[in-house]
Design a protein around this motif. Structure first.
Motif, PDB file in Angstrom:
ATOM      1  N   VAL A 122       0.517   1.112   1.268  1.00  0.00           N
ATOM      2  CA  VAL A 122      -0.411   1.293   2.382  1.00  0.00           C
ATOM      3  C   VAL A 122       0.298   0.971   3.692  1.00  0.00           C
ATOM      4  N   PRO A 123       0.321   1.888   4.655  1.00  0.00           N
ATOM      5  CA  PRO A 123       0.925   1.576   5.959  1.00  0.00           C
ATOM      6  C   PRO A 123       0.267   0.359   6.592  1.00  0.00           C
ATOM      7  N   GLY A 124       1.082  -0.571   7.044  1.00  0.00           N
ATOM      8  CA  GLY A 124       0.575  -1.777   7.677  1.00  0.00           C
ATOM      9  C   GLY A 124       0.497  -2.980   6.773  1.00  0.00           C
ATOM     10  N   LEU A 125       0.613  -2.775   5.454  1.00  0.00           N
ATOM     11  CA  LEU A 125       0.572  -3.896   4.510  1.00  0.00           C
ATOM     12  C   LEU A 125       1.988  -4.267   4.091  1.00  0.00           C
ATOM     13  N   GLY A 126       2.355  -5.524   4.307  1.00  0.00           N
ATOM     14  CA  GLY A 126       3.656  -6.026   3.891  1.00  0.00           C
ATOM     15  C   GLY A 126       3.540  -6.836   2.616  1.00  0.00           C
ATOM     16  N   THR A 127       4.679  -7.288   2.110  1.00  0.00           N
ATOM     17  CA  THR A 127       4.697  -7.998   0.839  1.00  0.00           C
ATOM     18  C   THR A 127       3.934  -9.314   0.907  1.00  0.00           C
ATOM     19  N   ARG A 128       4.048 -10.040   2.007  1.00  0.00           N
ATOM     20  CA  ARG A 128       3.346 -11.320   2.120  1.00  0.00           C
ATOM     21  C   ARG A 128       1.837 -11.128   2.181  1.00  0.00           C
ATOM     22  N   ILE A 129       1.400 -10.150   2.970  1.00  0.00           N
ATOM     23  CA  ILE A 129      -0.042  -9.924   3.101  1.00  0.00           C
ATOM     24  C   ILE A 129      -0.616  -9.431   1.775  1.00  0.00           C
TER      25      ILE A 129
END
Length: 438
Positions: free
Chosen positions: A360-367
């Motif tokens: 998903v664009p905008g979602l990183g591994t930490r989030i």
């Protein structure tokens, strides 16, 4: 070292530190090497979080002494300012001078590690011997526990590369260009086979040392508490190995570069591939470009590389959104993939697996990790995303939660509308942290 030599050392630093700025394959993460506090035989330490205390003009955060042993080189690589036919001032450190300089700057709290490379002097073996001598003296004679990154010289013997791995935290050998024909044309003295052999030797040493150390730790845990515990197997390049590619010096497009990087990761277990935008050098050959590639191209390659390393993307998937072989410069590779595969969306954040959330664009591994933990105990809402301080606007067309669903609007989104939605009508610009000198 006598004070009378300090002025000569400073002149060498000005030449060799400036010559080292073109090698960007240095980072200090992934290593733990702790000295004994207060013990006179040990000096310094290294931690996994890396060494970050100063900034370069392009924004990189470093505090390594990044320097060449010498910029005298017998090779005539057309893209290199230190080539044998180049008209630049030459200088050379002795191993003892590098050792003294490293310890002196470390004790003054100016640096916390050393990145050491070199031009090829008499032969690869002779140059590699000099580099290993520096690391060996720092470790064995002075008990230096700080970070050391050594550049291995392709063509050097397996014994010298093994010694480099025993003393250094990370080692690297630059592949320079992904296309062998281009390498033969622009760097006729270099051999692609020798470069890959150096990467293979380092990978074999790292794999063997990790296996032996894991077995030794298992045997130690099985011993009773009263038994004498044997010493662990010495580490071999615990920070792994890396490499660097020059972008824009030949006709290789982004598809060739990323596919080659993926093969390097698979074959040699590299910790990281660095991409360096070609910088025109004085008196360059006519076959080289007269202007550097846009910095945004280098930036997009780093983003695509990050997707391969941490987000589960393959090079083919990323390049599927780049039909002409070049990554889009107007949006990041992850968003470009999402726009090309709109059938994959929207993704339900409450039930989708981790692999789908990472796309998903905008979602990183930490989030993603935080969302996975949060949804075990409650139903996710937009407020949960807003608390993560992420770009909620960017991901709205691609997700659904309990209080938001894009419905059929995603089907009618064209790339231009989705781009405006993601960036709120703002064209991303290259950030400059410092004013570059004229």
């Amino acid at each position: 070292m006598a004070a009378v030599n300090v002025e000569r050392i400073l002149k060498k630093i000005m030449i060799l530190a400036d010559a080292a700025k073109y090698d960007v394959s240095c980072a200090s993460s992934g290593v733990v090497r702790t000295g004994v506090l207060g013990h006179k035989a040990k000096i310094g330490s290294t931690f996994r979080r890396g060494i970050c205390h100063s900034f370069t003009p392009d924004g990189r955060c470093i505090s390594l002494l990044k320097i060449l042993l010498t910029n005298q080189c017998r090779y005539d690589c057309l893209y290199c300012i230190n080539r044998t036919s180049g008209n630049v001032p030459r200088a050379r450190f002795s191993p003892e001078e590098i050792v003294w300089l490293t310890l002196d700057l470390y004790q003054r709290n100016c640096i916390e590690g050393l990145f050491l490379s070199s031009g090829v002097m008499r032969s690869p073996d002779h140059t590699m011997e000099q580099l290993v001598a520096v690391a060996r003296s720092l470790r064995e004679r002075h008990g230096f526990m700080g970070y050391i990154h050594l550049k291995t010289i392709p063509g050097a013997s397996a014994l010298l590369i093994d010694m480099a791995g025993r003393y250094a935290d990370r080692i690297s050998a630059n592949v320079e260009l992904p296309d062998r024909a281009s390498l033969s044309q622009l760097a006729p003295d270099k051999n692609a086979r020798a470069i890959h052999a150096a990467l293979h030797l380092a990978h074999a040493g790292i794999t063997e040392a990790r296996t032996e150390r894991r077995l030794a730790e298992g045997r130690i845990r099985a011993l009773p508490n009263t038994a004498a515990r044997p010493a662990l197997v010495p580490r071999f390049a615990p920070g792994g190995q890396s490499t660097q590619m020059i972008v824009g010096a030949d006709a290789s497009n982004d598809a060739i570069i990323l596919s080659f990087s993926q093969r390097l990761y698979q074959r040699y277990g590299l910790r990281r591939v660095y991409y360096s935008a070609f910088s025109p050098v004085p008196g360059a050959a006519s076959c080289l470009p007269h202007s550097p590639p846009p910095l945004r191209r280098e930036h997009r390659l780093y983003q695509a590389d990050w997707l391969m390393r941490f987000y589960g993307f393959s090079a083919d998937e990323i390049l599927d959104a780049a039909p002409d072989g070049m990554l889009a410069t107007e949006c990041d590779p992850k968003l470009a993939w999402a726009l090309r595969h709109r059938e994959f969306f929207p993704v339900d954040l409450q039930s989708a697996p981790r692999e789908a959330l990472l796309r998903v664009p905008g979602l990183g591994t930490r989030i993603v990790g935080r969302l996975l933990a949060a949804r075990r105990v409650r139903t996710l809402r937009l407020a949960d995303l807003m608390r993560q301080k992420t770009s909620v606007t960017k991901m709205l067309p691609f997700i659904c939660v309990s209080d938001h669903h894009p419905g059929k609007s995603l089907d009618c989104l064209n790339p231009y509308r989705a781009y405006r939605t993601a960036y709120a009508g703002r064209v991303p610009e290259q950030l400059v942290l410092f004013d570059l000198p004229p």
